[in-house]
Scaffold this active site. Structure first.
Site, mmCIF file in Angstrom:
data_model
loop_
_atom_site.group_PDB
_atom_site.id
_atom_site.type_symbol
_atom_site.label_atom_id
_atom_site.label_comp_id
_atom_site.label_asym_id
_atom_site.label_seq_id
_atom_site.Cartn_x
_atom_site.Cartn_y
_atom_site.Cartn_z
ATOM 1 N N TYR A 192 5.221 33.251 -13.547
ATOM 2 C CA TYR A 192 4.687 31.890 -13.626
ATOM 3 C C TYR A 192 5.074 31.240 -14.951
ATOM 4 O O TYR A 192 5.534 30.087 -14.984
ATOM 5 C CB TYR A 192 3.163 31.939 -13.482
ATOM 6 N N LYS A 196 7.142 27.711 -15.750
ATOM 7 C CA LYS A 196 6.535 26.596 -16.480
ATOM 8 C C LYS A 196 7.314 26.278 -17.756
ATOM 9 O O LYS A 196 7.366 25.117 -18.173
ATOM 10 C CB LYS A 196 5.081 26.916 -16.800
#
Length: 313
Positions: A192, A196
């Site tokens: 993740y 990002k």
């Protein structure tokens, strides 16, 4: 560091007459809140994307019940599939300009699986899908930028979770993007964080390459949207504990959406720093980012890698 204290979308967003808007992930959470907040300001048209047709129909009905003249269209597409993005836009986007693009959608802490195209699923959805969407819409963004008084903006949602890139050698593991990137410890969060980080780097590189388009990234805060509330088990406990430890407030969508709305439509022309990184509400905190997130060489490498991936579709 000055922010948008007291920003009220209903009061402070000016008329959007003549402007065309597109919001990804517009059927729930911050995307739906964005569409609801922008519709009363009379944009020429709002497009929003997603996969849930019934939720899209409900949102359109709700908005038209309050604002009968609002012009809205749902574009069904799956951001984890580059072909779906390309075909969805080709069939669904009908205007010759685009003034505001909100790259809002995202997924979080998913298992180690591949997208339909063979890329790590969080990187595929959070970065590659939005990169394809932005590429396909770029001619319309540039067309709008050429008109008198133009103020074209691209707002890309990211997260403070980008800092998990510190657990990856080189910050982005380009050699592993075609794999599940399995990790024994904190794997979903490492993957993740990489996606990002890519959102931040892509937004800043877009600003460098197309300075007539204002491109920024936004961390909305920790918000009670399905993206967070539907987490279970360790991941849910991990978010709850770390946010409590850091005394980070959890916001409802109408609060969490404020920064991206301010960047997309509330800030006055020229008030945003092109390539900036904003935390709630409307505070430019580019200087607080890690050196990797501000690394122009890494941003260029990501852009070129992404172009190669997109060129296959």
């Amino acid at each position: 560091m000055q922010g948008a204290t007291g920003f009220n979308p209903a009061r402070d967003i000016p008329s959007l007459t003549g402007k065309v808007v597109l919001v990804t992930g517009g059927t729930a959470g911050l995307g739906a809140a964005s569409v609801q907040a922008l519709a009363p300001h009379n944009p020429t048209h709002i497009y929003f994307t997603g996969r849930n047709v019934s939720a899209a129909d409900s949102l359109i009905s709700e908005i038209k019940g309050k604002h009968p003249s609002a012009a809205l269209s749902f574009i069904e597409l799956d951001l984890s599939s580059l072909r779906s993005v390309k075909e969805g836009l080709a069939n669904g986007f009908k205007h010759d300009r685009l003034d505001i693009l909100m790259n809002n959608a995202g997924i979080i802490a998913k298992p180690a699986i591949l997208s339909k195209d063979g890329y790590e699923i969080q990187f595929a959805t959070n970065h590659l899908g939005h990169a394809m969407l932005t590429k396909e819409l770029l001619p319309y963004l540039l067309a709008a930028a050429e008109t008198p008084g133009a103020d074209v903006r691209v707002v890309s949602n990211t997260s403070d979770g980008y800092a998990f890139h510190r657990m990856i050698k080189g910050a982005i593991s380009f050699s592993e993007l075609g794999s599940t990137m399995s990790r024994t410890m904190l794997g979903p969060w490492i993957r993740y964080g990489q996606s990002k980080l890519a959102n931040i780097l892509f937004a800043s590189e877009l600003a460098r390459r197309y300075p007539n388009i204002t491109s920024v990234s936004v961390h909305p805060g920790v918000v009670n949207t399905p993206m967070n509330t539907e987490m279970k088990g360790f991941n849910k406990a991990f978010v709850d504990f770390t946010t409590w430890l850091a005394r980070i407030p959890k916001w409802e969508p109408d609060q969490g959406v404020l920064s991206q709305l301010w960047c997309a439509a509330g800030a006055k022309q020229g008030e945003l720093r092109n390539g900036g990184f904003y935390r709630p509400v409307g505070v430019d905190q580019w200087e607080t980012l890690t050196k990797e997130a501000k690394d122009e060489k890494l941003a260029k490498e990501l852009w070129e890698w992404t172009e190669g991936a997109l060129s296959k579709f």
